[in-house]
Design a protein around this motif. Structure first.
Motif, mmCIF file in Angstrom:
data_model
loop_
_atom_site.group_PDB
_atom_site.id
_atom_site.type_symbol
_atom_site.label_atom_id
_atom_site.label_comp_id
_atom_site.label_asym_id
_atom_site.label_seq_id
_atom_site.Cartn_x
_atom_site.Cartn_y
_atom_site.Cartn_z
ATOM 1 N N ILE A 2 0.865 -1.175 0.000
ATOM 2 C CA ILE A 2 0.000 0.000 0.000
ATOM 3 C C ILE A 2 0.903 1.227 0.000
ATOM 4 O O ILE A 2 1.856 1.304 0.775
ATOM 5 C CB ILE A 2 -0.918 0.040 1.242
ATOM 6 C CG1 ILE A 2 -1.886 -1.132 1.240
ATOM 7 C CG2 ILE A 2 -1.685 1.364 1.310
ATOM 8 C CD1 ILE A 2 -2.718 -1.246 2.514
ATOM 9 N N THR A 3 0.622 2.170 -0.893
ATOM 10 C CA THR A 3 1.378 3.414 -0.922
ATOM 11 C C THR A 3 0.420 4.598 -0.889
ATOM 12 O O THR A 3 -0.736 4.496 -1.320
ATOM 13 C CB THR A 3 2.274 3.525 -2.167
ATOM 14 O OG1 THR A 3 1.442 3.566 -3.343
ATOM 15 C CG2 THR A 3 3.231 2.349 -2.261
ATOM 16 N N GLY A 4 0.898 5.704 -0.379
ATOM 17 C CA GLY A 4 0.070 6.904 -0.323
ATOM 18 C C GLY A 4 0.805 8.031 0.364
ATOM 19 O O GLY A 4 2.035 7.994 0.519
ATOM 20 N N ARG A 5 0.036 9.027 0.789
ATOM 21 C CA ARG A 5 0.604 10.186 1.474
ATOM 22 C C ARG A 5 -0.266 10.553 2.664
ATOM 23 O O ARG A 5 -1.473 10.268 2.695
ATOM 24 C CB ARG A 5 0.687 11.381 0.534
ATOM 25 C CG ARG A 5 1.567 11.221 -0.688
ATOM 26 C CD ARG A 5 1.447 12.443 -1.602
ATOM 27 N NE ARG A 5 0.064 12.607 -2.065
ATOM 28 C CZ ARG A 5 -0.408 13.711 -2.656
ATOM 29 N NH1 ARG A 5 0.389 14.752 -2.844
ATOM 30 N NH2 ARG A 5 -1.659 13.777 -3.051
ATOM 31 N N VAL A 6 0.350 11.202 3.626
ATOM 32 C CA VAL A 6 -0.387 11.856 4.709
ATOM 33 C C VAL A 6 -0.418 13.337 4.376
ATOM 34 O O VAL A 6 0.625 13.945 4.099
ATOM 35 C CB VAL A 6 0.287 11.624 6.076
ATOM 36 C CG1 VAL A 6 -0.491 12.332 7.178
ATOM 37 C CG2 VAL A 6 0.403 10.132 6.373
ATOM 38 N N LEU A 7 -1.624 13.907 4.372
ATOM 39 C CA LEU A 7 -1.808 15.305 3.986
ATOM 40 C C LEU A 7 -2.432 16.096 5.126
ATOM 41 O O LEU A 7 -3.266 15.584 5.864
ATOM 42 C CB LEU A 7 -2.707 15.402 2.755
ATOM 43 C CG LEU A 7 -2.290 14.590 1.529
ATOM 44 C CD1 LEU A 7 -3.383 14.646 0.465
ATOM 45 C CD2 LEU A 7 -0.973 15.111 0.963
ATOM 46 N N THR A 8 -2.029 17.357 5.253
ATOM 47 C CA THR A 8 -2.705 18.243 6.195
ATOM 48 C C THR A 8 -4.077 18.588 5.634
ATOM 49 O O THR A 8 -4.414 18.250 4.493
ATOM 50 C CB THR A 8 -1.899 19.532 6.411
ATOM 51 O OG1 THR A 8 -1.857 20.269 5.173
ATOM 52 C CG2 THR A 8 -0.482 19.221 6.870
ATOM 53 N N SER A 9 -4.882 19.299 6.421
ATOM 54 C CA SER A 9 -6.240 19.619 5.980
ATOM 55 C C SER A 9 -6.259 20.537 4.764
ATOM 56 O O SER A 9 -7.262 20.586 4.045
ATOM 57 C CB SER A 9 -7.025 20.265 7.123
ATOM 58 O OG SER A 9 -6.395 21.462 7.556
ATOM 59 N N ASN A 10 -5.150 21.248 4.517
ATOM 60 C CA ASN A 10 -5.098 22.085 3.307
ATOM 61 C C ASN A 10 -4.277 21.440 2.193
ATOM 62 O O ASN A 10 -3.854 22.111 1.248
ATOM 63 C CB ASN A 10 -4.558 23.482 3.638
ATOM 64 C CG ASN A 10 -3.192 23.443 4.297
ATOM 65 O OD1 ASN A 10 -2.648 22.364 4.503
ATOM 66 N ND2 ASN A 10 -2.655 24.608 4.627
ATOM 67 N N GLY A 11 -4.036 20.121 2.297
ATOM 68 C CA GLY A 11 -3.448 19.371 1.204
ATOM 69 C C GLY A 11 -1.944 19.354 1.130
ATOM 70 O O GLY A 11 -1.379 18.876 0.142
ATOM 71 N N VAL A 12 -1.269 19.820 2.173
ATOM 72 C CA VAL A 12 0.199 19.839 2.177
ATOM 73 C C VAL A 12 0.714 18.506 2.709
ATOM 74 O O VAL A 12 0.262 18.032 3.763
ATOM 75 C CB VAL A 12 0.727 20.993 3.050
ATOM 76 C CG1 VAL A 12 2.252 20.949 3.131
ATOM 77 C CG2 VAL A 12 0.253 22.330 2.497
ATOM 78 N N PRO A 13 1.653 17.844 2.019
ATOM 79 C CA PRO A 13 2.211 16.579 2.523
ATOM 80 C C PRO A 13 2.837 16.766 3.906
ATOM 81 O O PRO A 13 3.535 17.754 4.148
ATOM 82 C CB PRO A 13 3.261 16.213 1.479
ATOM 83 C CG PRO A 13 2.809 16.907 0.230
ATOM 84 C CD PRO A 13 2.206 18.196 0.690
ATOM 85 N N LEU A 14 2.585 15.805 4.787
ATOM 86 C CA LEU A 14 3.040 15.899 6.175
ATOM 87 C C LEU A 14 3.957 14.727 6.504
ATOM 88 O O LEU A 14 3.538 13.565 6.485
ATOM 89 C CB LEU A 14 1.838 15.903 7.123
ATOM 90 C CG LEU A 14 2.173 15.998 8.614
ATOM 91 C CD1 LEU A 14 2.785 17.368 8.940
ATOM 92 C CD2 LEU A 14 0.917 15.778 9.457
#
Length: 218
Positions: free
Chosen positions: A89-101
């Motif tokens: 599984i791959t993906g990203r964690v994003l802040t509520s305004n869409g910035v990678p975290l």
């Protein structure tokens, strides 16, 4: 301890040294089990089984590597069939305004067997900011992907991931929720999850978790 002798038992000694040999092999600390049980359980204790690479020694059982430890070693030193016999599984964690975290702990829990749980700290290695890759998944198993804080005690030499002290998330742990995944808490309940079925040799990509914005400010 009653006479000031704080020597470890042989089993505890072995658990510590298996942990240190894990570092020698290239493993970082991990946070999957070992944290206190949720307060709404009213039961004291921690989640089990505790991984060998958890930053602290709880009991001698940690001398036997758990699923997360085994997969981490397999990623570093894969057999010829590792990639084709397991899922990813791959993906990203994003802040509520869409910035990678980066610095958030991502854990994939087998919904039928919580001992089968694998973690990755977002953006912690040579990957883009906020990105994560969870490999070694059991084919046919359904996984709940959850984003959580690295516990505040896991800092300094006991840190999990690249940051010390660890980053603070804006809210409670949050699970990937499929089509309902959103940063709006009115749309996306952070406790609800859409499980992902692992397929041998295949990657479920784009499993991004958008952390919910909070309706308060300080």
């Amino acid at each position: 301890p009653s006479i000031g002798n704080y020597e470890l038992s042989l089993d505890d000694f072995e658990a510590v040294f298996v942990h240190e040999f894990g570092h020698f092999a290239g493993l970082d600390h991990t946070q999957v089990h070992g944290l206190a049980l949720p307060p709404d359980t009213d039961v004291p204790g921690v989640t089990l089984p505790i991984e060998t690479m958890y930053p602290f020694l709880y009991d001698a059982a940690q001398k036997t590597p758990e699923r997360d430890d085994v997969v981490a070693l397999s990623v570093l030193y894969p057999s010829s069939t590792f990639a084709t016999s397991t899922g990813r599984i791959t993906g990203r964690v994003l802040t509520s305004n869409g910035v990678p975290l980066s610095g958030a702990n991502v854990v994939a829990h087998n919904v039928a067997d919580d001992s089968d749980a694998i973690s990755y700290v977002s953006g912690a290695t040579i990957v883009p900011p906020g990105a994560y890759t969870i490999a070694g998944l059991t084919p046919g198993a359904s996984y709940r992907v959850e984003v959580q804080e690295v516990d505040s005690v896991n800092t300094g030499g006991s840190r999990v991931g690249p940051f010390s002290p660890p980053i603070v998330l804006p809210g409670p742990p949050e699970a990937y929720n499929g089509a309902a995944e959103s940063s709006d808490p009115a749309v996306d309940d952070p406790s609800l999850a859409t499980p992902i079925v692992a397929v041998a040799g295949a990657t479920a990509s784009g499993i991004d978790v958008a952390l919910n914005y909070q309706s308060f400010a300080v």
